[in-house]
Design an enzyme around this catalytic site. Structure first.
Site, PDB file in Angstrom:
ATOM      1  N   SER A  50       0.827  -1.204   0.000  1.00  0.00           N
ATOM      2  CA  SER A  50       0.000   0.000   0.000  1.00  0.00           C
ATOM      3  C   SER A  50       0.862   1.255   0.000  1.00  0.00           C
ATOM      4  CB  SER A  50      -0.896  -0.001   1.247  1.00  0.00           C
ATOM      5  OG  SER A  50      -1.509   1.246   1.446  1.00  0.00           O
ATOM      6  N   TYR A  52      -1.191   0.034   9.721  1.00  0.00           N
ATOM      7  CA  TYR A  52      -1.395  -0.627   8.436  1.00  0.00           C
ATOM      8  C   TYR A  52      -0.179  -0.434   7.531  1.00  0.00           C
ATOM      9  CZ  TYR A  52      -3.708  -1.579   3.918  1.00  0.00           C
ATOM     10  OH  TYR A  52      -4.049  -2.051   2.683  1.00  0.00           O
ATOM     11  N   LYS A  70       2.520  -3.313   6.229  1.00  0.00           N
ATOM     12  CA  LYS A  70       2.784  -3.510   4.807  1.00  0.00           C
ATOM     13  C   LYS A  70       4.277  -3.367   4.501  1.00  0.00           C
ATOM     14  CE  LYS A  70      -1.394  -4.222   3.124  1.00  0.00           C
ATOM     15  NZ  LYS A  70      -1.753  -5.506   2.482  1.00  0.00           N
TER      16      LYS A  70
END
Length: 325
Positions: A128, A152, A156
């Site tokens: 991402s 997040y 990633k």
């Protein structure tokens, strides 16, 4: 060829599965078995195709993985994750899926190289742009250093590093794509801070009024689901010998203001009412994205949607068997 897709029942996963069944990896018919894993997958969601094996469960669970990986797999598309906003609100769930589950999956896949000589798994990882953090610099390219500012993005980034290192060691053959928000997700998609990007399409399609949480001048990175799947498949098809050691690319995007997208939607669907009520955290994270030009990704053959009107057409495309939204 045996192919595994995690998150196969999700927005991008369903479109990828549809394409794999129609096109194969290199040519139609070369996928002999397509193994689908999704925590919320129901039997009715799985395509009615003899090549499909569908399992509802946790992709990081040994009880789920061991039976499925008793036979070697050739390619894995790892799409499953707890999205960013949800992972911030539910950190234990984010850690469990985006970090520990991911590492368990990669570790199990890496064992295949030792168990089946010459059968190194090709892994395409949906990373991402969240790894880049915020605030972003005035422009983003292949030299922009990651500094994730939410869990997040951190998870990633860990995935990217592990895959690059295990590729170097010959345990996997990995390719990571730093994907932006993909449009146009179903209206009820949850956990995505960039949900307004898809809501614009859905409300325009229905001719309904919408209150947008960013300004008309807000700029974002736009990519349709069709284009996203194009790039995932391209990543899987690239010859390993030609790839750089980092094995990470940020595919090209259309860099557009919300106002430009609204104008394109009005050209397609006619007038619809829109009010702008900017919410600062959302505008800061998703409405101040600068130009993005990853030369390495362009040279590797990754592409954006081409034009704003092509984006609109592709973003509203439905996958075969998918319910209208």
């Amino acid at each position: 060829m045996r192919v595994l897709v995690t998150g196969a029942g999700g927005f991008v996963g369903r479109a990828l599965v549809d394409r794999l069944l129609r096109e194969g990896m290199a040519q139609p018919g070369d996928v002999s078995e397509l193994v689908l894993i999704d925590r919320h997958m129901e039997a009715t969601q799985a395509p009615d195709d003899a090549r499909v094996t569908a399992v509802a469960g946790d992709f990081g669970s040994p009880a789920v993985l061991e039976p499925l990986l008793a036979k070697p797999v050739d390619v894995v598309f790892h799409l499953a994750s707890v999205p960013g906003a949800q992972a911030e609100a539910e950190p234990a769930a984010g850690d469990s899926v985006n970090l520990w589950g991911m590492l368990a999956l990669f570790e199990r896949l890496a064992k295949q190289a030792g168990q089946h000589e010459g059968r190194t798994v090709r892994v395409v990882y949906a990373s991402s742009v969240a790894v880049l953090g915020e605030p972003l610099p005035r422009s983003v390219d292949e030299h922009t250093a990651p500094h994730p500012t939410i869990s997040y993005g951190t998870h990633k980034f860990v995935g990217e590093l592990i895959l690059a290192d295990w590729t170097r060691r010959g345990m996997l053959d990995a390719r990571s794509l730093r994907l932006p928000g993909i449009v146009a997700r179903p209206e009820l998609s949850s956990g995505h801070g960039s949900a307004f990007m898809s809501q614009l399409f859905r409300m325009a399609q229905r001719g309904e009024a919408y209150t947008c949480p960013v300004s008309s001048a807000a700029t974002a990175w736009w990519m349709s689901r069709r284009c996203c799947v194009d790039n995932l498949l391209h990543a899987a098809r690239m010859p390993a010998a030609s790839l750089h050691t980092g094995r990470v690319w940020t595919p090209p995007v259309l860099h557009l203001s919300v106002g430009e997208v609204v104008d394109a939607l009005r050209r397609r669907f006619g007038a619809f009412a829109i009010d702008y009520a900017p919410v600062e955290p959302i505008e800061q994270r998703f409405g101040r994205q600068p130009p993005l030009a990853d030369r390495r990704a362009v040279e590797a053959g990754f592409r954006h949607d081409g034009s704003i009107d092509a984006l609109v057409d592709a973003a509203l495309e439905r996958v075969h068997g998918e319910a209208p939204t």
